[in-house]
Scaffold this motif. Structure first.
Motif, PDB file in Angstrom:
ATOM      1  N   GLY B 204     -37.969 -22.787 -52.833  1.00 32.09           N
ATOM      2  CA  GLY B 204     -37.135 -22.821 -54.028  1.00 32.09           C
ATOM      3  C   GLY B 204     -35.654 -22.925 -53.711  1.00 32.09           C
ATOM      4  O   GLY B 204     -34.837 -23.110 -54.616  1.00 32.09           O
ATOM      5  N   GLU B 205     -35.311 -22.798 -52.432  1.00 31.66           N
ATOM      6  CA  GLU B 205     -33.908 -22.888 -52.043  1.00 31.66           C
ATOM      7  C   GLU B 205     -33.452 -24.352 -52.070  1.00 31.66           C
ATOM      8  O   GLU B 205     -34.186 -25.252 -51.675  1.00 31.66           O
ATOM      9  CB  GLU B 205     -33.747 -22.327 -50.621  1.00 31.66           C
ATOM     10  CG  GLU B 205     -32.364 -21.819 -50.345  1.00 31.66           C
ATOM     11  CD  GLU B 205     -32.294 -21.075 -49.015  1.00 31.66           C
ATOM     12  OE1 GLU B 205     -33.331 -20.597 -48.519  1.00 31.66           O
ATOM     13  OE2 GLU B 205     -31.176 -21.003 -48.469  1.00 31.66           O
ATOM     14  N   THR B 206     -32.239 -24.555 -52.529  1.00 34.22           N
ATOM     15  CA  THR B 206     -31.710 -25.921 -52.605  1.00 34.22           C
ATOM     16  C   THR B 206     -31.133 -26.333 -51.260  1.00 34.22           C
ATOM     17  O   THR B 206     -30.451 -25.551 -50.593  1.00 34.22           O
ATOM     18  CB  THR B 206     -30.609 -26.001 -53.676  1.00 34.22           C
ATOM     19  OG1 THR B 206     -31.160 -25.575 -54.921  1.00 34.22           O
ATOM     20  CG2 THR B 206     -30.086 -27.416 -53.833  1.00 34.22           C
ATOM     21  N   LEU B 207     -31.434 -27.574 -50.878  1.00 37.01           N
ATOM     22  CA  LEU B 207     -30.870 -28.132 -49.644  1.00 37.01           C
ATOM     23  C   LEU B 207     -29.695 -29.032 -50.017  1.00 37.01           C
ATOM     24  O   LEU B 207     -29.817 -29.884 -50.893  1.00 37.01           O
ATOM     25  CB  LEU B 207     -31.927 -28.943 -48.901  1.00 37.01           C
ATOM     26  CG  LEU B 207     -33.172 -28.173 -48.468  1.00 37.01           C
ATOM     27  CD1 LEU B 207     -34.244 -29.133 -47.967  1.00 37.01           C
ATOM     28  CD2 LEU B 207     -32.818 -27.174 -47.369  1.00 37.01           C
ATOM     29  N   VAL B 208     -28.569 -28.819 -49.354  1.00 37.63           N
ATOM     30  CA  VAL B 208     -27.393 -29.647 -49.608  1.00 37.63           C
ATOM     31  C   VAL B 208     -26.984 -30.349 -48.321  1.00 37.63           C
ATOM     32  O   VAL B 208     -27.365 -29.925 -47.224  1.00 37.63           O
ATOM     33  CB  VAL B 208     -26.208 -28.807 -50.154  1.00 37.63           C
ATOM     34  CG1 VAL B 208     -26.554 -28.168 -51.474  1.00 37.63           C
ATOM     35  CG2 VAL B 208     -25.777 -27.758 -49.139  1.00 37.63           C
ATOM     36  N   THR B 209     -26.231 -31.423 -48.466  1.00 36.19           N
ATOM     37  CA  THR B 209     -25.785 -32.141 -47.264  1.00 36.19           C
ATOM     38  C   THR B 209     -24.864 -31.243 -46.446  1.00 36.19           C
ATOM     39  O   THR B 209     -24.016 -30.542 -47.003  1.00 36.19           O
ATOM     40  CB  THR B 209     -25.039 -33.421 -47.644  1.00 36.19           C
ATOM     41  OG1 THR B 209     -24.020 -33.088 -48.589  1.00 36.19           O
ATOM     42  CG2 THR B 209     -25.965 -34.437 -48.268  1.00 36.19           C
ATOM     43  N   SER B 210     -25.062 -31.287 -45.131  1.00 30.94           N
ATOM     44  CA  SER B 210     -24.233 -30.432 -44.273  1.00 30.94           C
ATOM     45  C   SER B 210     -22.946 -31.121 -43.867  1.00 30.94           C
ATOM     46  O   SER B 210     -22.016 -30.484 -43.406  1.00 30.94           O
ATOM     47  CB  SER B 210     -25.016 -30.045 -43.022  1.00 30.94           C
ATOM     48  OG  SER B 210     -25.216 -31.181 -42.207  1.00 30.94           O
ATOM     49  N   GLY B 211     -22.907 -32.445 -44.017  1.00 33.64           N
ATOM     50  CA  GLY B 211     -21.715 -33.185 -43.627  1.00 33.64           C
ATOM     51  C   GLY B 211     -21.565 -33.331 -42.130  1.00 33.64           C
ATOM     52  O   GLY B 211     -20.532 -33.783 -41.644  1.00 33.64           O
ATOM     53  N   LEU B 212     -22.613 -32.981 -41.373  1.00 31.13           N
ATOM     54  CA  LEU B 212     -22.502 -32.992 -39.913  1.00 31.13           C
ATOM     55  C   LEU B 212     -22.276 -34.383 -39.331  1.00 31.13           C
ATOM     56  O   LEU B 212     -21.571 -34.530 -38.351  1.00 31.13           O
ATOM     57  CB  LEU B 212     -23.760 -32.377 -39.298  1.00 31.13           C
ATOM     58  CG  LEU B 212     -23.791 -30.860 -39.239  1.00 31.13           C
ATOM     59  CD1 LEU B 212     -25.121 -30.381 -38.697  1.00 31.13           C
ATOM     60  CD2 LEU B 212     -22.657 -30.356 -38.357  1.00 31.13           C
ATOM     61  N   ALA B 213     -22.884 -35.390 -39.894  1.00 27.93           N
ATOM     62  CA  ALA B 213     -22.735 -36.725 -39.314  1.00 27.93           C
ATOM     63  C   ALA B 213     -21.484 -37.427 -39.808  1.00 27.93           C
ATOM     64  O   ALA B 213     -21.168 -38.522 -39.361  1.00 27.93           O
ATOM     65  CB  ALA B 213     -23.960 -37.567 -39.622  1.00 27.93           C
ATOM     66  N   GLY B 214     -20.788 -36.828 -40.751  1.00 29.84           N
ATOM     67  CA  GLY B 214     -19.551 -37.429 -41.251  1.00 29.84           C
ATOM     68  C   GLY B 214     -19.775 -38.586 -42.196  1.00 29.84           C
ATOM     69  O   GLY B 214     -18.848 -39.324 -42.489  1.00 29.84           O
ATOM     70  N   ILE B 215     -21.010 -38.761 -42.674  1.00 31.79           N
ATOM     71  CA  ILE B 215     -21.280 -39.858 -43.614  1.00 31.79           C
ATOM     72  C   ILE B 215     -21.318 -39.324 -45.040  1.00 31.79           C
ATOM     73  O   ILE B 215     -20.643 -39.830 -45.916  1.00 31.79           O
ATOM     74  CB  ILE B 215     -22.605 -40.557 -43.254  1.00 31.79           C
ATOM     75  CG1 ILE B 215     -22.411 -41.342 -41.966  1.00 31.79           C
ATOM     76  CG2 ILE B 215     -23.058 -41.478 -44.375  1.00 31.79           C
ATOM     77  CD1 ILE B 215     -23.643 -42.042 -41.474  1.00 31.79           C
ATOM     78  N   PHE B 216     -22.095 -38.282 -45.264  1.00 31.64           N
ATOM     79  CA  PHE B 216     -22.178 -37.689 -46.600  1.00 31.64           C
ATOM     80  C   PHE B 216     -21.141 -36.581 -46.743  1.00 31.64           C
ATOM     81  O   PHE B 216     -20.915 -35.829 -45.791  1.00 31.64           O
ATOM     82  CB  PHE B 216     -23.571 -37.100 -46.830  1.00 31.64           C
ATOM     83  CG  PHE B 216     -24.629 -38.126 -47.048  1.00 31.64           C
ATOM     84  CD1 PHE B 216     -24.906 -38.613 -48.306  1.00 31.64           C
ATOM     85  CD2 PHE B 216     -25.347 -38.635 -45.979  1.00 31.64           C
ATOM     86  CE1 PHE B 216     -25.876 -39.565 -48.507  1.00 31.64           C
ATOM     87  CE2 PHE B 216     -26.321 -39.593 -46.156  1.00 31.64           C
ATOM     88  CZ  PHE B 216     -26.583 -40.060 -47.433  1.00 31.64           C
ATOM     89  N   PRO B 217     -20.540 -36.472 -47.923  1.00 29.44           N
ATOM     90  CA  PRO B 217     -19.677 -35.318 -48.159  1.00 29.44           C
ATOM     91  C   PRO B 217     -20.508 -34.040 -48.095  1.00 29.44           C
ATOM     92  O   PRO B 217     -21.681 -34.052 -48.441  1.00 29.44           O
ATOM     93  CB  PRO B 217     -19.161 -35.538 -49.584  1.00 29.44           C
ATOM     94  CG  PRO B 217     -19.543 -36.903 -49.963  1.00 29.44           C
ATOM     95  CD  PRO B 217     -20.688 -37.321 -49.106  1.00 29.44           C
ATOM     96  N   LYS B 218     -19.902 -32.993 -47.654  1.00 35.77           N
ATOM     97  CA  LYS B 218     -20.635 -31.743 -47.550  1.00 35.77           C
ATOM     98  C   LYS B 218     -20.878 -31.153 -48.945  1.00 35.77           C
ATOM     99  O   LYS B 218     -20.007 -31.216 -49.806  1.00 35.77           O
ATOM    100  CB  LYS B 218     -19.827 -30.750 -46.715  1.00 35.77           C
ATOM    101  CG  LYS B 218     -20.554 -29.483 -46.410  1.00 35.77           C
ATOM    102  CD  LYS B 218     -19.666 -28.561 -45.613  1.00 35.77           C
ATOM    103  CE  LYS B 218     -20.325 -27.211 -45.462  1.00 35.77           C
ATOM    104  NZ  LYS B 218     -19.426 -26.273 -44.805  1.00 35.77           N
TER     105      LYS B 218
END
Lengths: 172, 332
Positions: B204-218
């Motif tokens: 049930g926990e939401t997963l968000v982009t971590s921004g680690l690869a520098g492509i997606f905003p965190k």
């Protein structure tokens, strides 16, 4: 550029159109058909019809246009569509030694070949690019390709004979 | 002879991408122009039909929306306070300023097309002329949709999150557990890879982009954890996740392009999902739940310097050893 003209020998109106316009309309309809049935090539039967009508130059420019269009809308690196259409034309030329070119069974065999060829090509090209296509969906699309190609060829052949202008009578 | 010519052409294109660009700028462009009028007409007809039926319930909707606006106004006021506090704290810690992203809307014209459409993609009506390039993140107000795989002048192909070739570094919103989110095919659940066995994570926990690869905003939401299994033979948990977006009914999407002057990979800072504002430049504000500063330490070049007497931030769980594959496929 519509070319409705009358025969001098009779009063019947000729509704035939220039082959360029015919194929342009075919391409537009084909793109929309591909929009509704993803993963299936609706343009390929045109090349077989051109070959059957002995229209070499039309085959060449249609093949070039189809390659650019299909490669552009696809998601693999450039190159797979050259092999795709080349394979189809090679099988057609080879099959003409055994079959009459407008034999429905012969066209069905080409359709089946296209189904298998698509599976092989996508797997090969995806491997070269380190990609993983979905196998189940791919198999379904290959079966669809075989069926669609055969039926569509019949339709396009009839429409071409009926509506495209012929300067010379095609040979069998 | 022909085979060697073909192989030369193929490998040359894989190295340079010239033929891919040519096919995109001619074939893809032509296809987008063919499909655009029909799509426009269909949208208009659908909207007209929907508007007629929506009129029936418009009063009830107005009342409900007015209540929602009141509630959201209160939430906004509270979040503004938190945002202002975050800015002050960031300044206090000499933290690098966040990147600015430009958000613009785009319309989905088509899904996969043609025999070379082997990947799960959609075609959108924005391209290079609108500043869209390869790897530009694509999202909806609900969550991440994918990233741009190929860009023509006024159209682009977007690789969806559900495709097995899509890999996105994610972090769980509550426990800050990292992993790589991978697609399993259209209509299937997603898989989170390289989550250590002892990592804290809840269904049930939401997963968000971590921004680690520098492509997606965190901080962009991607999926919700739907199942966690412990394997006896693996070093990692088997985590399944349900995407937040219905990819079959995508109609409009948001494109996140970097504002001029911000370099990719400099500082993948937090960014909440916001509606498009006609190419508005949005200075990335505070995330819904502030992350520990070190959670993104591997990607952020500017290390936070703790102020005198301040406690050093707790290190986040080490990200998976696997390298996030955010680069496009070769030749694409």
């Amino acid at each position: 550029m519509h070319t409705a003209h009358t025969y001098t020998s009779s009063s019947r109106v000729d509704h035939s159109i220039h082959p360029f316009l015919f194929w342009l309309g075919f391409i537009l309809a084909g793109i929309w058909a591909q929009h509704f049935v993803p993963g299936v090539d609706f343009l390929a039967p045109a090349l077989i019809v051109c070959q059957q009508q002995r229209k070499v130059s039309a085959t060449v420019w249609l093949a070039a246009a189809f390659i650019v269009l299909q490669e552009g809308m696809g998601s693999l690196a450039f190159g797979s569509l050259i092999l795709w259409y080349a394979g189809m034309l090679v099988v057609y030329q080879a099959g003409r030694w055994l079959f009459e070119s407008r034999n429905f069974l012969f066209i069905f065999i080409i359709g089946v070949f296209l189904g298998v060829w698509r599976y092989v090509l996508v797997q090969m090209m995806a491997n070269l690019q380190n990609l993983a296509p979905e196998p189940r969906r791919l198999i379904l699309e290959c079966v669809l390709q075989a069926v669609v190609f055969t039926l569509e060829w019949g339709l396009v052949f009839l429409l071409y004979k009926r509506y495209a202008r012929h300067d010379d009578e095609p040979r069998a | 002879m022909a085979a060697s010519l073909y192989l030369t052409l193929y490998t040359w294109n894989l190295r340079t991408g010239v033929l891919d660009a040519l096919a995109a700028n001619t074939g893809l462009e032509f296809v987008s122009w063919v499909l655009r009028p029909g799509k426009w007409a269909a949208d208009k007809a659908t909207r007209l039909w929907d508007d007629y039926f929506h009129l029936v319930d418009v009063q009830q909707d107005n009342r409900r929306l007015a209540e929602a606006v009141d509630k959201l106004s209160l939430d906004l006021a509270a979040l503004r306070e938190e945002a202002a506090e975050a800015v002050r704290l960031r300044k206090l810690l000499d933290y690098a300023p966040p990147l600015s992203w430009t958000v613009q809307g785009a319309r989905v014209i088509a899904h996969r097309l043609g025999p070379a459409g082997a990947l799960d993609t959609v075609l959108i009506d924005k391209g290079g002329l609108d500043g869209v390039d390869v790897n530009v993140p694509v999202a909806t107000p609900g969550g991440v949709a994918g990233r741009v795989l190929r860009a023509a002048m006024q159209a682009s192909t977007v690789l969806l999150v559900t495709d097995p070739n899509s890999k996105i570094p994610v972090v769980s919103r509550d426990h800050r557990t990292t992993g790589i989110l991978s697609g399993q095919g259209a209509g299937e659940e997603l898989e989170v890879r390289y989550v250590p066995l002892n990592a804290p994570l809840d269904v049930g926990e939401t997963l968000v982009t971590s921004g680690l690869a520098g492509i997606f905003p965190k901080g962009l939401p991607v999926a919700v954890v739907s199942g966690i299994e412990r394997s006896d033979i693996s070093l990692f948990l088997t985590v399944r996740a349900t995407p937040l977006v219905d990819y079959n009914s995508l109609e409009e999407v948001l494109l996140f392009t970097r504002a001029p002057g911000s370099e990719p990979g400099q500082d993948p800072e937090s960014l909440p999902l916001v509606p498009p504002q006609d190419n508005a430049t949005i200075p990335a504000p505070v995330p819904a739940k502030p992350a520990p500063a070190a959670a993104n330490a591997t990607a952020a070049p500017a290390k936070p310097k703790p102020a005198a007497g301040a406690q050093a931030p707790k290190p986040a769980p080490k990200p998976a050893s696997a390298k996030p594959q955010d680069r496009p496929a070769p030749g694409n």
